[in-house]
Motif scaffolding. Structure first.
Motif, mmCIF file in Angstrom:
data_model
loop_
_atom_site.group_PDB
_atom_site.id
_atom_site.type_symbol
_atom_site.label_atom_id
_atom_site.label_comp_id
_atom_site.label_asym_id
_atom_site.label_seq_id
_atom_site.Cartn_x
_atom_site.Cartn_y
_atom_site.Cartn_z
ATOM 1 N N ALA A 100 0.833 -1.210 0.000
ATOM 2 C CA ALA A 100 0.000 0.000 0.000
ATOM 3 C C ALA A 100 0.864 1.255 0.000
ATOM 4 C CB ALA A 100 -0.923 -0.015 1.214
ATOM 5 N N LEU A 101 1.951 1.232 0.758
ATOM 6 C CA LEU A 101 2.844 2.387 0.800
ATOM 7 C C LEU A 101 3.538 2.589 -0.544
ATOM 8 C CD1 LEU A 101 3.812 4.549 2.775
ATOM 9 C CD2 LEU A 101 5.735 3.065 3.359
ATOM 10 N N LEU A 102 3.897 1.493 -1.211
ATOM 11 C CA LEU A 102 4.512 1.588 -2.535
ATOM 12 C C LEU A 102 3.545 2.215 -3.536
ATOM 13 C CD1 LEU A 102 6.909 0.884 -4.396
ATOM 14 C CD2 LEU A 102 5.843 -1.346 -4.763
ATOM 15 N N VAL A 103 2.289 1.796 -3.499
ATOM 16 C CA VAL A 103 1.276 2.384 -4.380
ATOM 17 C C VAL A 103 1.072 3.857 -4.051
ATOM 18 C CG1 VAL A 103 -1.161 2.285 -5.027
ATOM 19 C CG2 VAL A 103 0.138 0.172 -4.747
ATOM 20 N N TYR A 104 1.106 4.183 -2.768
ATOM 21 C CA TYR A 104 0.950 5.567 -2.321
ATOM 22 C C TYR A 104 2.060 6.443 -2.903
ATOM 23 C CZ TYR A 104 -1.190 8.815 1.022
ATOM 24 O OH TYR A 104 -1.882 9.847 1.584
ATOM 25 N N ILE A 105 3.292 5.935 -2.866
ATOM 26 C CA ILE A 105 4.430 6.686 -3.413
ATOM 27 C C ILE A 105 4.287 6.867 -4.920
ATOM 28 C CG2 ILE A 105 6.925 6.594 -3.794
ATOM 29 C CD1 ILE A 105 7.161 5.159 -1.100
ATOM 30 N N ALA A 106 3.829 5.821 -5.616
ATOM 31 C CA ALA A 106 3.631 5.926 -7.067
ATOM 32 C C ALA A 106 2.588 6.986 -7.396
ATOM 33 C CB ALA A 106 3.223 4.569 -7.629
ATOM 34 N N ASN A 107 1.514 7.041 -6.629
ATOM 35 C CA ASN A 107 0.486 8.058 -6.857
ATOM 36 C C ASN A 107 1.031 9.463 -6.593
ATOM 37 O OD1 ASN A 107 -1.476 6.206 -7.609
ATOM 38 N ND2 ASN A 107 -2.168 5.887 -5.498
#
Length: 391
Positions: A100-107
């Protein structure tokens, strides 16, 4: 008039200028001014919630240590923390939070690029699709791991069910992969109409060819299924098949079995060749036999009774694992008359598996004990000598 070299030089210069015309606007957008930095900061503050980032970070990197402390605080456990259900739960939460944190950074990266003037209207949909794919693939992998953990716990209580657990493990993996593939196809909106139609339109001739070609494959598959469920052999077992194939089972696949011979050579055998064979599973044997036939001279016939007693006494003293309670043979007996010698049979058994270094060391001690008894009684062996006539 321009020469060929001048023409090529002009073409190269033109190509570089064209590429430069494509890259310069991008580089200009990446040149962040103070106003751009302020605008990007405001957009990030609107998009990013520090509480969410902090919460995901704590779950991702502190969940397992915190649950470990809680596990030790409870105390009185037969299992270690990494063997418990609590660890499985904490590990799943930790990995989900990291994704979830990785997706957050991508966004956040997409927000920054949009603020700088890059238009990625389709990237948002792609980001959502990739997010779903990551979570589905991760969920399938974690489900497979948790399933294997449950089966391992079950097998530890009932070791005789290992073969069936192995089969359930593979079938469950197959179901997980198929369902995961269907979900991924649905996300990617794959249109399968043409492919499926072409398969069904293959025709009766193609069906016949496929049927004949898959007959051996089906036989290997069924044999692999039989080997997995029969509990006759397992990976890691030392075996000996009826056709003479022997060694250590490295892996049992659906179609073939890999065997490492005692000479370290790897042999891959189709399951259809192993399914119906007799098999000796040496790894499941807890006792071994050492049997020898001694060739005694006829001149030493009167020494045999004392020799028998001394052989058994020497073996009993040299080999503490010898079985002497009567449940297994422990004997040295005059067995037969031969043309040029008397046959003395030594048959002894031991509480040692018939493989490994310990077995061979024990066997050597038996040979040495026999030699001491023979030397003590001044008995000589008969050796066969083949004479070759020279004409």
């Amino acid at each position: 008039m321009l020469t060929i070299n001048e023409t090529l030089s002009n073409m190269t210069t033109t190509a570089i200028l064209m590429k430069g015309g494509q890259f310069v606007p991008i580089l200009q957008k990446l040149a962040v001014s103070r106003e751009d930095f302020h605008r990007v900061s405001l957009r990030l503050l609107e998009a990013v919630h520090p509480g969410d980032v902090l919460f995901l970070s704590i779950l991702g990197w502190a969940a397992v240590p915190l649950f470990a402390l809680f596990f030790r605080w409870i105390g009185n456990h037969k299992l270690t923390f990494h063997e418990s259900y609590l660890y499985q739960f904490a590990d799943h939460i930790s990995q989900a939070a990291k994704i979830a944190l990785l997706v957050y950074i991508a966004n956040c990266c997409i927000v920054i690029l949009n603020s700088l003037g890059f238009i990625f209207s389709h990237v948002t949909e792609l980001s959502q699709g990739i997010t779903k794919i990551l979570y589905i693939a991760w969920g399938a992998q974690r489900l497979s791991v948790f399933k294997r953990y449950i089966l391992g716990r079950a097998v530890s209580r009932k070791p005789d069910k290992l073969g069936r657990a192995f089969l359930v493990d593979r079938l469950a993996d197959g179901i997980i992969y198929v369902v995961t593939g269907l979900f991924l196809l649905d996300i990617l909106d794959v249109q399968m109409g043409v492919g499926v139609s072409s398969i069904f339109a293959f025709g009766s001739a193609g069906t016949l060819v496929v049927g004949l070609a898959s007959r051996d494959v089906a036989a290997m598959f069924v044999s692999g299924l039989t080997l997995s469920t029969s509990d006759r052999i397992q990976e890691g077992d030392n075996i000996r098949f009826g056709d003479g194939t022997s060694g250590r089972i490295e892996s049992i696949g659906w179609m073939q079995t890999t065997i490492r011979g005692y000479d370290e050579l790897i042999e891959v055998v189709p399951n259809s060749e192993l399914g119906m064979q007799r098999v000796k599973n040496i790894s499941r044997v807890t006792k071994c036999q050492v049997k020898q036939t001694l060739r005694i001279r006829y001149e030493d016939v009167d020494k045999i009774p004392q020799l028998e007693e001394d052989i058994l006494a020497e073996i009993k003293e040299a080999c503490p694992e010898a079985i002497t309670d009567g449940s297994r043979p422990f004997r040295a007996l005059w067995a037969d008359y031969k043309d040029d010698h008397l046959a003395l049979m030594v048959d002894t058994h031991y509480e040692i598996p018939p493989i490994g270094q310990k077995y061979w060391e024990n066997r050597q001690r038996v040979m040495q004990a026999i030699q001491r008894a023979v030397k003590k009684n001044d008995v000589q062996f008969v050796t066969s000598v083949k004479l070759k006539c020279i004409s």
